[in-house]
Design a protein around this motif. Structure first.
Motif, PDB file in Angstrom:
ATOM      1  N   VAL A   1      -2.914   9.164  -7.861  1.00 39.08           N
ATOM      2  CA  VAL A   1      -4.274   8.960  -7.347  1.00 39.08           C
ATOM      3  C   VAL A   1      -4.525   7.477  -7.091  1.00 39.08           C
ATOM      4  CG1 VAL A   1      -6.727   9.133  -7.942  1.00 39.08           C
ATOM      5  CG2 VAL A   1      -5.211  11.078  -8.324  1.00 39.08           C
ATOM      6  N   VAL A   2      -4.039   6.607  -7.980  1.00 37.61           N
ATOM      7  CA  VAL A   2      -4.197   5.161  -7.770  1.00 37.61           C
ATOM      8  C   VAL A   2      -3.432   4.723  -6.518  1.00 37.61           C
ATOM      9  CG1 VAL A   2      -3.652   2.886  -8.721  1.00 37.61           C
ATOM     10  CG2 VAL A   2      -4.676   4.624 -10.180  1.00 37.61           C
ATOM     11  N   LEU A   3      -2.225   5.265  -6.333  1.00 37.63           N
ATOM     12  CA  LEU A   3      -1.454   4.933  -5.127  1.00 37.63           C
ATOM     13  C   LEU A   3      -2.187   5.389  -3.870  1.00 37.63           C
ATOM     14  CD1 LEU A   3       2.196   5.834  -6.187  1.00 37.63           C
ATOM     15  CD2 LEU A   3       1.291   3.564  -5.690  1.00 37.63           C
ATOM     16  N   LEU A   4      -2.759   6.578  -3.914  1.00 38.86           N
ATOM     17  CA  LEU A   4      -3.511   7.083  -2.767  1.00 38.86           C
ATOM     18  C   LEU A   4      -4.726   6.204  -2.482  1.00 38.86           C
ATOM     19  CD1 LEU A   4      -3.799   9.295  -0.634  1.00 38.86           C
ATOM     20  CD2 LEU A   4      -5.067  10.629  -2.309  1.00 38.86           C
TER      21      LEU A   4
ATOM     22  N   ILE B   1     -11.228  -1.044  -5.775  1.00 41.34           N
ATOM     23  CA  ILE B   1     -11.497   0.341  -5.381  1.00 41.34           C
ATOM     24  C   ILE B   1     -10.377   1.255  -5.858  1.00 41.34           C
ATOM     25  CG2 ILE B   1     -11.615   1.887  -3.385  1.00 41.34           C
ATOM     26  CD1 ILE B   1     -13.115  -0.405  -1.928  1.00 41.34           C
ATOM     27  N   ALA B   2      -9.140   0.818  -5.702  1.00 36.30           N
ATOM     28  CA  ALA B   2      -7.990   1.631  -6.110  1.00 36.30           C
ATOM     29  C   ALA B   2      -7.995   1.872  -7.618  1.00 36.30           C
ATOM     30  CB  ALA B   2      -6.693   0.954  -5.691  1.00 36.30           C
ATOM     31  N   PHE B   3      -8.179   0.827  -8.392  1.00 33.66           N
ATOM     32  CA  PHE B   3      -8.140   0.997  -9.840  1.00 33.66           C
ATOM     33  C   PHE B   3      -9.372   1.728 -10.366  1.00 33.66           C
ATOM     34  CE2 PHE B   3      -5.034  -2.489  -9.458  1.00 33.66           C
ATOM     35  CZ  PHE B   3      -3.957  -1.814 -10.011  1.00 33.66           C
ATOM     36  N   ALA B   4     -10.533   1.514  -9.756  1.00 35.06           N
ATOM     37  CA  ALA B   4     -11.726   2.250 -10.172  1.00 35.06           C
ATOM     38  C   ALA B   4     -11.567   3.738  -9.886  1.00 35.06           C
ATOM     39  CB  ALA B   4     -12.962   1.701  -9.460  1.00 35.06           C
ATOM     40  N   THR B   5     -10.968   4.068  -8.757  1.00 38.32           N
ATOM     41  CA  THR B   5     -10.720   5.469  -8.422  1.00 38.32           C
ATOM     42  C   THR B   5      -9.780   6.097  -9.441  1.00 38.32           C
ATOM     43  OG1 THR B   5     -11.050   5.000  -6.090  1.00 38.32           O
ATOM     44  CG2 THR B   5      -9.884   7.037  -6.630  1.00 38.32           C
ATOM     45  N   GLY B   6      -8.718   5.392  -9.792  1.00 35.75           N
ATOM     46  CA  GLY B   6      -7.791   5.899 -10.799  1.00 35.75           C
ATOM     47  C   GLY B   6      -8.448   6.070 -12.148  1.00 35.75           C
ATOM     48  N   LEU B   7      -9.290   5.130 -12.543  1.00 34.10           N
ATOM     49  CA  LEU B   7     -10.001   5.230 -13.817  1.00 34.10           C
ATOM     50  C   LEU B   7     -10.961   6.406 -13.819  1.00 34.10           C
ATOM     51  CD1 LEU B   7     -10.549   4.037 -16.603  1.00 34.10           C
ATOM     52  CD2 LEU B   7     -12.264   2.564 -15.539  1.00 34.10           C
TER      53      LEU B   7
END
Length: 115
Positions: A66-69, A101-107
């Motif tokens: 999900v973080v990669l996406l 944005i990427a790390f917040a989405t993963g979190l």
């Protein structure tokens, strides 16, 4: 040595993350199709596959996916902004926003796993 001079720039790192995340997502696709194949074979095959995916290591891998996406999406939006808005002084800000944005989405995804 001058060949590597710009490699530490945040925009180059963002470029590299965008390309590597795209490659990782492309490599994931066969696994995704394999999982979908279980659904086609019937409910029992899908249930067995879903029990197998309940492994903590696979849950962590799912979060990384999900973080990669999210990183690929945010990086792509950054590239679109470059294409349509031109080079701006705020490039480092755009790189930081993409990473955030990427790390917040993963979190958020990781926190939602327990729900």
């Amino acid at each position: 040595m001058s060949r590597w001079r710009g490699r530490g720039h945040p925009a180059w790192i963002a470029f590299l993350v965008h390309r590597l995340s795209g490659l990782a997502l492309a490599l994931f696709l066969p696994l995704h199709f394999w999982a979908l194949g279980h659904a086609i074979r019937g409910e029992a095959a899908l249930d067995g596959f879903l029990r197998w995916t309940d492994n903590p290591v696979l849950k962590a891998a799912e979060t990384v996916l999900v973080v990669l996406l999210a990183a690929h999406l945010a990086g792509g939006l950054r590239v679109l902004a470059l294409e349509f808005l031109g080079w701006r002084a705020q490039q480092k800000t755009m790189v930081a926003a993409s990473a955030g944005i990427a790390f917040a989405t993963g979190l958020l995804f990781l926190l939602n796993l327990g729900a």
